[in-house]
Design a protein around this motif. Structure first.
Motif, PDB file in Angstrom:
ATOM      1  N   ASN A   1      -5.601 -12.543   3.841  1.00  0.00           N
ATOM      2  CA  ASN A   1      -6.022 -12.779   2.474  1.00  0.00           C
ATOM      3  C   ASN A   1      -6.437 -11.486   1.824  1.00  0.00           C
ATOM      4  N   GLN A   2      -5.993 -10.594   2.401  1.00  0.00           N
ATOM      5  CA  GLN A   2      -6.465  -9.051   1.798  1.00  0.00           C
ATOM      6  C   GLN A   2      -5.245  -8.304   1.077  1.00  0.00           C
ATOM      7  N   ALA A   3      -5.844  -7.553   0.284  1.00  0.00           N
ATOM      8  CA  ALA A   3      -4.993  -6.573  -0.255  1.00  0.00           C
ATOM      9  C   ALA A   3      -5.518  -5.188  -0.079  1.00  0.00           C
ATOM     10  N   ILE A   4      -4.691  -4.439   0.706  1.00  0.00           N
ATOM     11  CA  ILE A   4      -4.933  -3.099   0.788  1.00  0.00           C
ATOM     12  C   ILE A   4      -4.363  -2.091   0.187  1.00  0.00           C
ATOM     13  N   LEU A   5      -4.793  -1.679  -0.693  1.00  0.00           N
ATOM     14  CA  LEU A   5      -4.366  -0.476  -1.590  1.00  0.00           C
ATOM     15  C   LEU A   5      -4.546   0.792  -1.043  1.00  0.00           C
ATOM     16  N   SER A   6      -3.344   1.358  -1.297  1.00  0.00           N
ATOM     17  CA  SER A   6      -3.385   2.881  -0.801  1.00  0.00           C
ATOM     18  C   SER A   6      -4.284   3.754  -1.430  1.00  0.00           C
ATOM     19  N   GLN A   7      -4.440   4.955  -1.240  1.00  0.00           N
ATOM     20  CA  GLN A   7      -5.150   5.950  -1.943  1.00  0.00           C
ATOM     21  C   GLN A   7      -4.346   6.309  -3.096  1.00  0.00           C
ATOM     22  N   HIS A   8      -5.006   6.967  -4.159  1.00  0.00           N
ATOM     23  CA  HIS A   8      -4.202   7.520  -5.422  1.00  0.00           C
ATOM     24  C   HIS A   8      -3.031   8.379  -4.848  1.00  0.00           C
ATOM     25  N   ILE A   9      -1.830   7.971  -5.198  1.00  0.00           N
ATOM     26  CA  ILE A   9      -0.749   8.600  -4.429  1.00  0.00           C
ATOM     27  C   ILE A   9      -0.128   9.672  -5.890  1.00  0.00           C
ATOM     28  N   GLY A  10      -0.108   9.370  -7.052  1.00  0.00           N
ATOM     29  CA  GLY A  10       0.161  10.042  -8.336  1.00  0.00           C
ATOM     30  C   GLY A  10       1.579   9.875  -8.825  1.00  0.00           C
ATOM     31  N   ASP A  11       2.215  10.870  -9.631  1.00  0.00           N
ATOM     32  CA  ASP A  11       3.500  10.706 -10.248  1.00  0.00           C
ATOM     33  C   ASP A  11       4.617  10.833  -9.326  1.00  0.00           C
ATOM     34  N   LEU A  12       5.174   9.738  -9.058  1.00  0.00           N
ATOM     35  CA  LEU A  12       6.335   9.801  -8.258  1.00  0.00           C
ATOM     36  C   LEU A  12       7.363  10.516  -8.535  1.00  0.00           C
ATOM     37  N   LYS A  13       7.600  10.979  -9.824  1.00  0.00           N
ATOM     38  CA  LYS A  13       8.765  11.750 -10.209  1.00  0.00           C
ATOM     39  C   LYS A  13       8.686  13.155  -9.542  1.00  0.00           C
ATOM     40  N   ASN A  14       7.771  13.671  -9.151  1.00  0.00           N
ATOM     41  CA  ASN A  14       7.392  14.908  -8.396  1.00  0.00           C
ATOM     42  C   ASN A  14       8.097  14.634  -7.168  1.00  0.00           C
ATOM     43  N   LEU A  15       9.182  15.271  -6.625  1.00  0.00           N
ATOM     44  CA  LEU A  15       9.636  15.132  -5.478  1.00  0.00           C
ATOM     45  C   LEU A  15       8.553  15.120  -4.233  1.00  0.00           C
ATOM     46  N   GLU A  16       7.657  16.045  -4.035  1.00  0.00           N
ATOM     47  CA  GLU A  16       6.598  16.099  -3.163  1.00  0.00           C
ATOM     48  C   GLU A  16       5.619  14.834  -2.997  1.00  0.00           C
ATOM     49  N   THR A  17       5.241  14.632  -4.245  1.00  0.00           N
ATOM     50  CA  THR A  17       4.557  13.358  -4.431  1.00  0.00           C
ATOM     51  C   THR A  17       5.396  11.890  -3.916  1.00  0.00           C
ATOM     52  N   PHE A  18       6.658  11.931  -4.140  1.00  0.00           N
ATOM     53  CA  PHE A  18       7.413  10.681  -3.565  1.00  0.00           C
ATOM     54  C   PHE A  18       7.527  10.751  -2.160  1.00  0.00           C
ATOM     55  N   GLU A  19       7.420  12.126  -1.728  1.00  0.00           N
ATOM     56  CA  GLU A  19       7.371  11.984  -0.081  1.00  0.00           C
ATOM     57  C   GLU A  19       6.306  11.720   0.367  1.00  0.00           C
ATOM     58  N   PHE A  20       5.179  12.088  -0.293  1.00  0.00           N
ATOM     59  CA  PHE A  20       3.754  11.761   0.046  1.00  0.00           C
ATOM     60  C   PHE A  20       3.745  10.140   0.071  1.00  0.00           C
ATOM     61  N   TYR A  21       4.042   9.573  -0.884  1.00  0.00           N
ATOM     62  CA  TYR A  21       4.388   7.971  -1.007  1.00  0.00           C
ATOM     63  C   TYR A  21       5.044   7.402   0.137  1.00  0.00           C
ATOM     64  N   GLU A  22       6.116   7.970   0.653  1.00  0.00           N
ATOM     65  CA  GLU A  22       7.013   7.467   1.443  1.00  0.00           C
ATOM     66  C   GLU A  22       6.244   7.458   2.900  1.00  0.00           C
ATOM     67  N   GLU A  23       5.430   8.698   3.166  1.00  0.00           N
ATOM     68  CA  GLU A  23       4.697   8.959   4.399  1.00  0.00           C
ATOM     69  C   GLU A  23       3.517   8.020   4.492  1.00  0.00           C
ATOM     70  N   SER A  24       2.862   7.777   3.174  1.00  0.00           N
ATOM     71  CA  SER A  24       1.797   6.920   3.272  1.00  0.00           C
ATOM     72  C   SER A  24       2.099   5.517   3.412  1.00  0.00           C
ATOM     73  N   VAL A  25       3.388   5.008   3.067  1.00  0.00           N
ATOM     74  CA  VAL A  25       3.896   3.564   3.452  1.00  0.00           C
ATOM     75  C   VAL A  25       3.851   3.564   4.895  1.00  0.00           C
TER      76      VAL A  25
END
Ligand code: ZN
Ligand code: ZN
Ligand code: FE
Length: 762
Positions: free
Chosen positions: A423-447
């Protein structure tokens, strides 16, 4: 007569505790309480939380149980305690059992905890920890940032490469020691250490590192410093020159910098700090708190805003630096270029930050999970999280819905994603603006890291209506049954989930942008909604957004669009003074777009109205960072002003009279603070009048407010006060950001509800 008659009745209980109870010194605290009350039994971590068997005198067991919520560690939080009677097993003593991990259920991962006072004392006194900047104990230190897997054990953290010395090991093993089972325990003899890269040399003596770094900062130089969740860039907060150099180096033209003060006492010289703000500032989470300036610290930090982001030391190194520094405050901004993710690897830091700084302070323990400093603000005495990262993530939120297996992709510009477990929601840490390639990679890695850490297997996925959000594309390629959620509905659902609401409410969702179900851009929505569905009752009237997203950097474009909308082509002749200073060519291009309805999607966004007014008042013609125009408009407003402008309400909300009256005020020479104050009051009135009307028609008395616009403290403060005065039950966000960082939670709640109703588009 039996013996038990004399010693009181013996009982045995099994106590199961869920919540944030691992990695926070919970078991040793339970042990000490058991010893104190002369009880026997066991305590163990398992994947459900903490499980206790306690035996002994009935009265003492009752006292022990009553003590649990009172005497457990500062960073723990209990979400449930279940107590069952058990057969007496006749334990001889009380013991802490080893971690077990047989079930698939996983408990919470502790966020990082700022260094505690006792550890700071150890740095002065303990022979093996003199100036040892990685000193920690069960009550403090790194957690999430170093955890690779569960259950939480040293071998599954980035401390795995540092075998404990004998002395640390004996503390680690001694149950009554503060470092009992403190996984990152370390000392000068066995733990990680700092190095300073300066002028081609590597300095490893901590005293020399501190003295050299202090000299560099005092002489106006820039330092890169490795923090808990990533690198920082730092310089003297009172040195305009250094700050400007840092700004150029970071390619961050106008965005305000966060600063760290030595202590609350020195911060109070420059800032207004209420009791609630002080509590937040000094709490174990040590977040950045937005505070009102008393005296400007340096024009290049605040850049014309009346608030500034302030934090206090939270790592031993920060304390060691401030002991030697003459200045009471340093800039501590994220170590990255522009909007890339904050740098965590030593190699990247040396190659990238090394070029733009005069020295790099690093250490040889890896950061596994990147976190930024969290940002908070206090409005109406309630702390509100604006950026949820270090020391908040990955604490889950209990919501009253079955969330298991749901993946919510989040928004795009201020992304966080969310996983459902139980019954829990586990929110990631702040990832940022996905339009940056590096940020999107951070998103994929964090998922993928979150999925592994929390043993998460996605069954269903949620995405925004906007098909081009990179988070939407990510969700699509997962090839799972998917549901689409409207952005502003997700904002309201996020606030509802935070408050465990599951019923029909009046939702007020104000922000900058989000795709509507009519393919227009929404952002000033009044809904009657529940978790599954919404009905759009009213909104601001549609205005053209000339050049689409280009308006975000050029608020004057929205000003032109509004003026064109209300006064036609004549606007320029009627009010030439409003267009002064705008480059002729750009103005013609925009006017051409508006006249011929070219490349101008329609928007009902509240953020865009704030942009237009900000440009009209020449507070912000062009914007250098996200939400600069509304932030500046808020900053110049006098909140004590009571007057407002008129507006009209007929099916939709229209601001022609607002513009006429406001422009008249500009022509009269009415002070800026007053005009901006009146405009804020107008929006307050729009909200209150509209929800009163909706209540009258629907009988619904619960109002839920969310969306980035509600980070505006003048607006939120006044709206909350008036809702209370009108007898509404109202709900606003506190633990979860009301900006797009909270969208994923709303998406998750909506999907969970739709699944419960059997309506998931399978
Ligand atoms: Zn400590
Ligand atoms: Zn040691
Ligand atoms: Fe939004």
């Amino acid at each position: 007569m039996s013996l038990t008659f004399f010693v009181g009745m013996t009982v045995s209980k099994e106590i199961n505790i869920k919540g944030l109870v691992q990695g926070v010194g919970f078991r040793p605290a339970i042990y000490r309480m058991a010893i104190m009350h002369c009880l026997t039994g066991t305590v163990e971590n398992n994947n459900k939380g903490v499980s206790i068997i306690i035996e002994g005198d009935k009265k003492n067991v009752t006292r022990f149980i009553n003590d649990i919520p009172l005497r457990t560690p500062i960073a723990s939080s209990i979400s449930s305690i279940e107590i069952e009677d058990k057969k007496i097993s006749g334990y001889k003593d009380f013991q802490i059992s080893k971690s077990t991990s047989e079930s698939n259920e996983i408990t919470e991962v502790s966020p990082d905890i700022g260094v505690c006072d006792e550890c700071l004392e150890d740095i002065k006194k303990q022979h093996n920890r003199i100036n040892y900047a990685f000193t920690n104990c069960t009550n403090c230190g790194p957690r999430f940032t170093i955890i690779k897997d569960l259950p939480y054990d040293r071998a599954k953290t980035t401390m795995d490469v540092f075998p404990m010395c004998e002395s640390c090991n004996s503390e680690y093993k001694k149950i009554l020691d503060r470092r009992f089972h403190a996984q990152p325990v370390a000392c000068n003899n066995c733990g990680p250490h700092y190095s300073l890269y300066y002028k081609g040399e590597i300095i490893i003596d901590i005293s020399t590192i501190i003295s050299t770094s202090c000299k560099l900062i005092e002489s106006g130089k820039i330092l890169a410093i490795k923090g808990l969740g990533g690198y920082h860039l730092s310089c003297d907060a009172f040195n305009e020159n250094s700050i400007n150099n840092l700004r150029i180096a970071k390619n961050r033209e106008g965005k305000p910098f966060a600063i760290m003060f030595k202590d609350v006492f020195s911060a109070k010289k420059y800032l207004h700090i209420s009791n609630e703000e002080e509590k937040l500032l000094t709490s174990w989470r040590k977040p950045i708190v937005l505070l009102k300036l008393k005296i400007d610290i340096s024009a290049s930090i605040s850049i014309g805003l009346n608030t500034i982001g302030v934090m206090l030391p939270y790592m031993p190194l920060h304390y060691l630096l401030f002991e030697k520094l003459v200045t009471s405050s340093i800039v501590l901004t994220s170590g990255n270029i522009s909007d890339e993710p904050v740098i965590i690897s030593n190699e990247d830091a040396l190659s990238t930050l090394g070029k733009i700084s005069d020295g790099v302070i690093t250490y040889n323990r890896d950061i596994y999970n990147r976190t930024d400093d969290s940002v908070t603000t206090v409005i109406n005495n309630i702390p509100r999280v604006i950026r949820r990262s270090r020391s908040y993530a990955p604490s889950p939120l209990d919501i009253n819905l079955r969330t298991e297996g749901i993946f919510a992709g989040g928004a795009e510009l201020v992304n966080c994603f969310c996983l459902g477990k139980g019954n829990q929601a586990i929110l990631s840490q702040h990832i940022g603006d996905l339009k940056n390639l590096e940020t999107f990679e951070f998103y994929e890695e964090s998922v993928s890291r979150f999925s592994r850490l929390f043993r998460f297997k996605p069954q269903l996925a949620v995405m925004d209506l906007h098909p081009d959000y990179l988070s939407s594309r990510y969700v699509e390629q997962m090839q799972l049954p998917t549901t689409k959620v409207q952005h502003h509905h997700a904002h309201i659902a996020s606030c509802m989930a935070e408050h465990k609401l599951d019923e029909k409410v009046i939702g007020v969702s104000f922000d900058g942008t989000g795709m509507g179900d009519d393919s227009n851009i929404w952002g000033s929505e009044f809904f009657i909604c529940d978790l599954a569905d919404y009905e759009r009752i009213t909104h601001f009237e549609y205005i053209m957004q000339p050049g689409g997203d280009a308006v975000i950097k050029h608020p004057w474009r929205m000003m032109s669009a509004y003026l064109n909308h209300y006064f036609g082509k004549e606007a320029e002749n009627k009010y030439p003074f409003l267009f002064k200073g705008i480059d002729e060519y750009s103005l013609r291009t925009v006017q051409n777009m508006l006249t011929n309805k070219l490349n101008s999607p329609l928007t009902s966004s509240a953020g865009r109205l704030f942009d237009a007014i900000s440009a009209l008042l020449r507070v912000c013609h062009s914007s250098t960072y996200h939400a600069e125009a509304p932030m500046r408009l808020e900053s110049v407003a006098d909140p004590s002003i009571a007057e407002s402008y008129t507006y009209s309400q007929y099916k939709i909300l229209s601001f022609k009279s607002t513009f006429v009256e406001l422009i008249a005020d500009i022509s009269n020479g009415t002070p800026l603070e007053m005009i901006s104050g009146k405009f804020h009051n107008t929006i307050v009135n729009v909200i209150i009048d509209t929800v009163l009307l909706i209540r009258k028609k629907s009988g619904i008395n619960k109002v839920v407010l969310s969306g980035g616009t509600f980070q505006n403290s003048i607006l939120l403060e006044k709206v909350e006060m008036k809702l209370a005065a009108n007898g509404f039950d109202y709900y606003t966000q506190s633990k979860i950001p009301s900006n797009d960082g909270g969208i994923a939670l709303g998406q998750l709640a909506i999907a969970a509800k739709r699944r419960e109703l059997g309506r998931f588009d399978l």
